[in-house]
Design a protein around this motif. Structure first.
Motif, PDB file in Angstrom:
ATOM      1  N   ALA A  94       0.477 -11.816   0.844  1.00 29.26           N
ATOM      2  CA  ALA A  94       1.597 -10.882   0.834  1.00 29.26           C
ATOM      3  C   ALA A  94       2.899 -11.579   0.456  1.00 29.26           C
ATOM      4  N   ASP A  95       3.033 -12.846   0.825  1.00 32.12           N
ATOM      5  CA  ASP A  95       4.246 -13.603   0.504  1.00 32.12           C
ATOM      6  C   ASP A  95       4.227 -14.064  -0.947  1.00 32.12           C
ATOM      7  N   LEU A  96       5.403 -14.436  -1.434  1.00 36.40           N
ATOM      8  CA  LEU A  96       5.483 -15.001  -2.780  1.00 36.40           C
ATOM      9  C   LEU A  96       4.746 -16.333  -2.848  1.00 36.40           C
ATOM     10  N   LEU A  97       4.386 -16.730  -4.048  1.00 35.15           N
ATOM     11  CA  LEU A  97       3.771 -18.035  -4.252  1.00 35.15           C
ATOM     12  C   LEU A  97       4.597 -19.105  -3.560  1.00 35.15           C
ATOM     13  N   THR A 155       0.846  -1.190   0.000  1.00 36.07           N
ATOM     14  CA  THR A 155       0.000   0.000   0.000  1.00 36.07           C
ATOM     15  C   THR A 155       0.886   1.247   0.000  1.00 36.07           C
ATOM     16  N   GLY A 156       0.246   2.393   0.143  1.00 38.79           N
ATOM     17  CA  GLY A 156       0.993   3.644   0.226  1.00 38.79           C
ATOM     18  C   GLY A 156       1.759   3.938  -1.043  1.00 38.79           C
ATOM     19  N   ALA A 157       3.042   4.198  -0.911  1.00 39.70           N
ATOM     20  CA  ALA A 157       3.877   4.553  -2.063  1.00 39.70           C
ATOM     21  C   ALA A 157       4.010   3.406  -3.055  1.00 39.70           C
ATOM     22  N   GLN A 208       1.438   1.356  -3.870  1.00 35.11           N
ATOM     23  CA  GLN A 208       0.137   0.986  -4.403  1.00 35.11           C
ATOM     24  C   GLN A 208       0.140   0.949  -5.927  1.00 35.11           C
ATOM     25  N   GLU A 209       0.934   1.821  -6.536  1.00 35.72           N
ATOM     26  CA  GLU A 209       1.002   1.890  -7.995  1.00 35.72           C
ATOM     27  C   GLU A 209       1.358   0.542  -8.601  1.00 35.72           C
ATOM     28  N   GLY A 210       2.341  -0.142  -8.018  1.00 34.47           N
ATOM     29  CA  GLY A 210       2.737  -1.451  -8.538  1.00 34.47           C
ATOM     30  C   GLY A 210       1.637  -2.482  -8.408  1.00 34.47           C
ATOM     31  N   GLU A 211       0.908  -2.473  -7.283  1.00 32.79           N
ATOM     32  CA  GLU A 211      -0.228  -3.381  -7.108  1.00 32.79           C
ATOM     33  C   GLU A 211      -1.281  -3.131  -8.193  1.00 32.79           C
ATOM     34  N   ASP A 212      -1.517  -1.862  -8.493  1.00 28.47           N
ATOM     35  CA  ASP A 212      -2.519  -1.519  -9.504  1.00 28.47           C
ATOM     36  C   ASP A 212      -2.115  -2.027 -10.881  1.00 28.47           C
ATOM     37  N   TRP A 213      -0.823  -1.956 -11.200  1.00 27.92           N
ATOM     38  CA  TRP A 213      -0.360  -2.484 -12.490  1.00 27.92           C
ATOM     39  C   TRP A 213      -0.690  -3.967 -12.611  1.00 27.92           C
ATOM     40  N   LEU A 214      -0.465  -4.692 -11.520  1.00 32.16           N
ATOM     41  CA  LEU A 214      -0.718  -6.124 -11.541  1.00 32.16           C
ATOM     42  C   LEU A 214      -2.209  -6.431 -11.667  1.00 32.16           C
ATOM     43  N   LYS A 215      -3.025  -5.731 -10.908  1.00 35.84           N
ATOM     44  CA  LYS A 215      -4.473  -5.960 -10.969  1.00 35.84           C
ATOM     45  C   LYS A 215      -5.023  -5.600 -12.349  1.00 35.84           C
TER      46      LYS A 215
END
Length: 523
Positions: free
Chosen positions: A264-267, A234-236, A238-245
């Motif tokens: 939150a952890d890797l696969l 989240t926070g700074a 969040q942009e990367g999470e949005d790219w993935l979604k």
């Protein structure tokens, strides 16, 4: 009376032969190979042979294959870059009259005059391919530079601005091609810019395989599933999470089944990821988890990237960082950063996937999705690779490919219908033909839409239609995960305990994932 589902099933075979329309095909006649130059290191063993191999495979003119004497080290100084690479390449381009337009003159914007260049092959050069052996890092010269004024860079990103007058050494340069909704030959403000790709990796065998796999996937179609690994940042971040979604949504609209890991952890290690053709995730400094499992291997032609500041700080290693290991595990393409790039200046996954699915080449899509040039990024793989140049989909094929093709054809055919219609049609067809994998893919669609009860029912139904131990174990693992997400922890634990007691699964590598998931849930 035949309803929409019956109609879809009846016509799905025909639909699979149709190309999905894409705006990118407006310049489908662009012969990119004719406008590609290949650079190899005369002093690096095997570099020449790889260059010749690639040029022959892609029918690149022999006069466009360039040998330069440069360092055999991964990293070079700014002075070495100028004397060994930039200077000699400028001479070659000027002698060969390879520029599509005159480079900008002093006093004009660094991004060129804004005029579009011709789409037809012209004997010029728009694409530069660097072969294994060409250095990829330019070391920092300045001491304690200000933020965003660092002078270290990737060789590749600096060569992307080869035709610009005096590109900046400090910091990056705004990429004028970033997020333009057109292919490179028709792009605005790109005079003097090049699409740069690198065919590099842990060894020569890997590089040859990357070349062959790209061509193979273009011919047969890239069929399989996508994997998105969120990190719940989240926070700074969040942009990367949005790219993935957003990438996951692009896959859904294209009829590509996708599994999204929401922890939150890797696969987790041993988690089954069959037929993976697209992988995007973040954020650890070296390969671990499912992709590091001994049994994991990407499908031919796969494109994979794990976002990390130093994901390509080393490229020629089988087990360090991310770039080399992903290629070692069968990916044909990956991307990375040779130094700290800052999140906002890395490759934007969602833009890349959108352009790729529209029919752009890997090189075009990657640089279209990268905001800064003269910076830290590298594109590892054949930049001419165009997996969806003929549209989304592929030959019907046999075995598992048939399931993916059927799924994709149905999803595209019913794209304008409610999502429930698509799942009903897929379920009816899977039941009729006893195809458990098609039921599994439909379950992934339900999970993507957060319709977990549907996903659980479909996975359980798929289990009842197969006797294959590996497939059955995978279906149970996915069902346990969906039960966990649906806050049915007791049911998930019971399913995992029963699975671990089943003698059929004792020798299955994915059993480690069942043990790990059960442990995370408190046994």
């Amino acid at each position: 009376m035949a309803g929409p589902f019956t109609h879809a099933i009846r016509h799905c075979f025909l639909l699979l032969l149709l190309a999905f329309p894409a705006r990118a095909q407006l310049v489908a006649d662009w012969d990119a190979a004719a406008e590609t130059a290949v650079v190899f290191n005369l002093d690096f063993p095997g570099s020449r042979e790889l260059a010749m191999f690639y040029a022959e495979k892609r029918h690149i003119p022999k006069e466009h294959v360039i040998g330069l004497r440069c360092s055999q080290e991964d990293s070079i100084s700014r002075g070495e870059f100028e004397s060994q690479l930039r200077g000699p390449l400028l001479q070659v381009f000027e002698k060969g009259h390879w520029w599509n337009a005159e480079p900008p003159q002093p006093g004009k914007p660094l991004t060129g005059d804004g005029a579009p260049t011709p789409a037809a092959a012209s004997g010029k050069v728009r694409v530069l391919v660097l072969m294994r052996g060409v250095p990829f890092q330019i070391r920092r010269s300045a001491q304690k530079p200000r933020q965003s004024e660092e002078d270290e860079a990737s060789v590749d990103s600096e060569l992307a601005v080869l035709g610009l007058n005096n590109p900046p050494v400090k910091g990056g340069l705004r990429n004028p091609y970033f997020d333009q909704q057109t292919r490179f030959p028709r792009a605005q403000h790109t005079s003097g810019l090049l699409i740069v790709g690198r065919l590099d990796g842990p060894d020569d065998t890997t590089v040859r395989r990357m070349i062959d796999d790209a061509i193979y996937a273009e011919q047969t179609g890239l069929l399989g599933r996508a994997v998105i690994d969120l990190a719940q940042k989240t926070g700074a971040y969040q942009e990367g999470e949005d790219w993935l979604k957003n990438s996951a949504e692009s896959y859904r609209h294209a009829g590509i089944p996708v599994f999204v890991d929401r922890s939150a952890d890797l696969l987790r290690a041993g988690w089954p990821l069959p037929d993976t053709i697209l992988y995007f995730g973040w954020y650890t400094d070296h390969i671990v988890g499912a992709l590091a499992s001994p049994d994991f291997h990407f499908k031919r032609g796969a494109i994979a990237c794990h976002l990390h500041s130093f994901s390509a700080s080393t490229i020629r290693s089988h087990d360090k960082a991310w770039a080399g290991p992903l290629l070692s595990r069968g990916a044909a393409v990956t991307f990375g950063n040779v130094f700290e790039p800052y999140l906002a200046l890395t490759l934007h996954f969602d833009i890349f996937n959108k352009r790729l699915l529209e029919g752009f080449t890997v090189g075009e899509a990657a640089w279209n999705a990268t905001p800064a040039l003269s910076w830290m990024n590298v594109v590892l793989g054949d930049p001419l690779y165009r997996p969806y140049g003929k549209g989304i989909g592929g030959k019907l094929g046999e075995g598992t490919d048939r399931d993916y093709a059927l799924y994709q054809g149905m999803a595209l055919r019913l794209a304008g219908e409610p999502d429930g219609h698509i799942k009903t049609a897929l379920t009816e067809f899977a039941e009729k033909r006893q195809r458990p994998r098609l039921l599994e893919l439909t379950a992934l669609l339900s999970a993507l839409q957060s319709k977990l009860p549907q996903a659980i029912d479909l996975l359980e139904h798929a289990e009842s239609t197969t006797k294959d131990a590996a497939e059955l174990l995978r279906l149970r693992l996915y069902r346990a995960e969906m039960l966990r997400r649906a806050e049915k922890a007791d049911a998930a634990r019971q399913l995992l305990r029963e699975t671990l007691k089943d003698a059929r699964f004792k020798e299955q590598g994915a059993a480690t994932a069942a043990e790990s998931l059960l442990q995370d849930m408190g046994g």
